[in-house]
Scaffold this active site. Structure first.
Site, short mmCIF file in Angstrom:
data_model
loop_
_atom_site.label_atom_id
_atom_site.label_comp_id
_atom_site.label_asym_id
_atom_site.label_seq_id
_atom_site.Cartn_x
_atom_site.Cartn_y
_atom_site.Cartn_z
N GLN A 86 -8.46 -5.50 7.37
CA GLN A 86 -7.16 -6.17 7.42
C GLN A 86 -6.73 -6.43 8.86
O GLN A 86 -6.19 -7.49 9.17
CB GLN A 86 -6.11 -5.30 6.75
N ALA B 209 0.83 -1.21 0.00
CA ALA B 209 0.00 0.00 0.00
C ALA B 209 0.87 1.26 0.00
O ALA B 209 0.64 2.18 -0.79
CB ALA B 209 -0.93 0.00 1.22
N GLU C 6 0.15 -6.90 8.36
CA GLU C 6 0.64 -7.98 9.22
C GLU C 6 0.67 -7.67 10.71
O GLU C 6 0.73 -8.58 11.52
CB GLU C 6 2.03 -8.42 8.71
N LYS D 193 -11.92 1.85 6.47
CA LYS D 193 -12.78 0.68 6.24
C LYS D 193 -11.93 -0.53 5.79
O LYS D 193 -12.04 -1.62 6.36
CB LYS D 193 -13.84 1.01 5.20
MO1 MOS Z 1 3.30 -11.51 3.20
S1 MOS Z 1 3.75 -13.26 4.24
O1 MOS Z 1 4.87 -10.89 2.97
O2 MOS Z 1 2.56 -11.86 1.76
#
Ligand code: MOS
Length: 743
Positions: free
Chosen positions: A634, A506, A702, A629
């Site tokens: 995520q 992103a 993540e 949103k």
């Molecule tokens: Mo993520 S595990 O770097 O797609």
């Protein structure tokens, strides 16, 4: 536009089935269907392979084995990232792991191909494989680096002395299982010859890597390989690179001169794509009675495939997390005859934080200290291993805000002290940290004579919302309404990017879009100011305001479409770039991360040890948000994955054959709606990290999974007084320790 909760611009396409995924492109003509036949042993050698019956089966066009597969380029270890390397298949009679492709059958229909696959006769000489991690856990070697090029080991101060002298100690071993990415869309590819060229429709996260990988395997000029991947049904790391499905489809398409499709079945995804390595982790924490850490050590052993080394950076997160003068981290690998380890969402960070944040909870328990307070007490002023300042660290605010919102003061102070009916109730907390990365990305923004903008890059949207946020950034960058910005993604013929992965997609692509828009503004302003026919002629560009398709300077204004039509009748374009982080001094001068705090409440059935998540809250600091949103989706998705890591996910290897025995969703459990309460929320603190990039934003893909499992595990301990260190925490591990309750 940036920061608004815009609905997904590609939502209607997806909801109406018009978004074409890799296996669904029909424009190249009627395809043939390939089916992969996998080895039924985990280690050994093919002694005989007979394809005659399969070749004569109805509809079959080709049976490819190691005996007739075309020559392919070798994996080139000098290419720094695995995903850009060749991935040759069917290279010889040796079997390296259970399920490895031994043949591809291509037929008129999928059913014919699959049916004929059963007719391929293979005889093996079975070798002695190393399949059981526990058996070979001590037979380790030291990798040169771990994933992302991070150092294998680090040491600061004198850990042994610091730990020996600590007043309070935790020294525990944690284990985490094999886990899989398992996106909804299985890995799939259709390869279609076009003259000398090859068009490859493939479900992948990094278009540029897929092109290089296909080209070098097939020994083609990369310019002749055209990757097309406009929609991807999830990746989570499993599509950072391509796999045998893509190479086999490409080889067969070239051999037959026809489009060929190959998809993996769900069971094959468990065999051919790679998984999060299993790990054994020792965490040692030494602290004073005041809770201040003197010594932290995190030592990790993981499995690797002997041919394709993969070392998850499991001990890397703790390097930037808490202050302590004496520190040690290490990664060791033991080679097993299993599929290669691979990136699975938050590689290393997710299993590493599960252990470290469980150990912090153990330390709080030994100290009799509130675990939120313990974490706050160990907040560092600079990155304790790199010795550089943090760019924008708000972990303490996340903890405090979360504790306040969650009602942390109601946490049972003593484990196993609160019971509601049959349920033992507990609260858990965990910190979250994840590095933020930046990679080279180029984006082209084109303004058409009608005043619409087209944004082109090979960047992918793996379900995360790339189309939507790039629309927002482009609209803001050029002062256009959202509906006049069109996004054209996922083609290797477009300017290249690092794709979607590592939580960098992103920000890499948005920053490049923003820069391209700024360059385009300059072109437009230069044209208008130098043009006596323009109302903006001679005005100061510093005062220019772009909005609603016009540019205004003071009381004069002109439509962008008019400037373009007059000066660039075919449209005008500009490129924007994001630099590789290694060339951006901010990334060496600062420790740039995202942060969060997770809070979980669980109920544990006092008789059966059934664990129910009751509610969960994550509070995050991730710089500026593009879209609350898509961000919320995520972050909550990551948190739920953490629940799975704590309580459910585990792929089990048969130690006799090296096969994953639970290779479907009946046996490999992930959280479903019934496992997740409605009361789950992600809150993002307002922020702007000016060191990360010009937009002040950081990756969010993540950080949601980092630590979330530990919050759940710690809540289970708080509810029951039982600490399970072998993840996932399943009933049979928890039940024997449950307190005997009366009434
Ligand atoms: Mo993520 S595990 O770097 O797609």
């Amino acid at each position: 536009m940036i920061g608004q909760a815009v609905n997904r611009v590609d939502g209607p396409l997806k909801a109406t089935g018009r978004a074409a995924y890799a296996y669904e492109h029909w424009e190249a003509g009627q395809p043939l269907y390939g089916f992969i036949v996998g080895a039924t042993i985990g280690k050994g050698r093919i002694t005989r392979i007979d394809t005659e019956e399969a070749r004569n089966a109805p509809g079959v066009h080709l049976v490819m084995t190691h005996l007739n597969a075309p020559a392919q380029g070798p994996r080139d270890e000098s290419i720094p990232f695995e995903y850009w390397r060749a991935q040759p298949v069917l290279t010889g009679p040796d079997i390296h792991f259970y399920g490895e492709p031994v043949a591809l059958v291509v037929a008129e229909t999928f059913e014919q191909a699959r049916d004929a696959g059963d007719l391929v006769e293979v005889e093996y000489r079975v070798g002695r494989g190393r399949f059981d991690f526990g058996e070979f856990e001590d037979d380790v070697y030291i990798p040169k680096t771990v994933n992302a090029g991070l150092p294998t080991d680090t040491a600061v101060g004198d850990f042994d002395a610091g730990f020996a002298g600590a007043e309070v100690k935790v020294d525990q071993q944690y284990t985490t299982p094999y886990e899989f990415s398992m996106p909804i869309e299985p890995n799939a590819c259709m390869a279609a010859p076009r003259g000398e060229d090859l068009v490859v429709y493939v479900s992948c996260q990094i278009t540029d890597a897929a092109r290089d990988s296909v080209a070098s395997t097939l020994m083609m000029d990369p310019e002749r390989v055209h990757i097309v991947t406009p929609f991807v049904g999830g990746g989570f790391g499993s599509k950072l690179g391509i796999h045998s499905e893509t190479i086999l489809a490409a080889l067969a398409a070239r051999a037959l001169g026809r489009p060929v499709k190959v998809t993996l079945t769900r069971q094959q995804v468990f065999q051919l794509v790679g998984m999060r390595p299993t790990s054994s982790q020792r965490v040692r924490l030494g602290a004073g009675r005041d809770g201040r850490l003197a010594a932290i050590a995190h030592d990790v052993t993981m499995h690797t495939n002997p041919d394709v080394e993969y070392a998850e950076q499991t001990a890397a997160t703790v390097r930037s997390l808490y202050a302590a003068p004496h520190r040690l981290t290490s990664h060791r690998l033991t080679a097993l005859d299993l599929p290669r380890g691979s990136d699975v969402r938050a590689p290393g960070e997710a299993p590493g934080m599960l252990s470290v944040e469980s150990a912090m909870d153990e330390l709080a328990d030994v100290l009799g200290m509130d675990p939120v307070e313990l974490r706050i007490r160990n907040e560092p002023t600079v990155d304790p291993e790199r010795n550089v300042p943090y760019s924008d660290r708000h972990l303490v605010e996340c903890l405090r805000e979360g504790a306040h919102r969650f009602g942390w003061e109601n946490r049972p102070a003593t484990p196993a002290s609160v019971r509601e009916g049959r349920w033992l109730v507990g609260y858990g907390v965990s910190a979250a940290i994840r590095g933020h990365f930046q990679g080279p990305t180029t984006v082209r923004v084109r303004l058409e004579p009608d005043g619409t903008a087209v944004i082109q890059t090979d960047m992918t949207d793996i379900g995360t919302g790339t189309y939507t946020i790039l629309t927002q950034v482009g609209a803001e960058g050029l002062g256009l309404p959202l509906e006049r910005v069109r996004i054209d993604l996922g083609r290797s013929d477009h300017p290249s990017s690092w794709g979607s992965g590592g939580s960098w997609g992103a920000t890499n692509s948005s920053t490049a879009v923003y820069r391209a828009c700024m360059a385009l503004r300059t072109k437009l302003l230069d044209a208008a100011r130098g043009d006596t026919r323009s109302p903006l002629h001679g005005r100061d560009p510093a005062d220019a305001v772009f909005s609603d398709g016009t540019v205004a300077i003071g009381d004069a204004s002109e439509a962008l479409s008019e400037i373009v039509a007059r000066h660039h009748p075919d449209g005008v374009e500009a490129e924007g770039q994001t630099r590789f982080m290694g060339d951006d001094p901010n990334y060496s001068d600062y420790s740039i991360n995202t942060y969060g705090a997770h809070f979980a409440e669980v109920g544990v059935d006092a008789d059966t040890a059934e664990i129910r998540l009751r509610r969960m809250l994550g509070v995050f600091s991730v710089g500026r948000l593009f879209n609350p949103k898509t961000a919320r989706s995520q972050l909550i998705g990551g948190m739920i994955w953490g629940v799975g890591a704590a309580l459910e996910e585990e792929a089990v290897v048969d130690p006799r054959s090296g096969a994953f025995v639970n290779r479907d969703f009946a046996g490999y459990l992930v959280p479903v709606h019934g496992d997740i309460p409605a009361d789950i929320e992600a809150v993002v603190l307002e922020g702007y990290d000016d060191k990360a990039n010009v937009l002040g934003a950081k990756g969010i893909g993540e950080v949601g999974i980092c630590g979330s499992g530990a919050a759940v595990a710690n809540a289970v301990f708080n509810a029951t007084g039982v600490r399970v260190r072998d993840f996932p925490i399943t009933l049979e591990k928890l039940l024997p320790g449950l307190p005997a309750m009366v009434g």
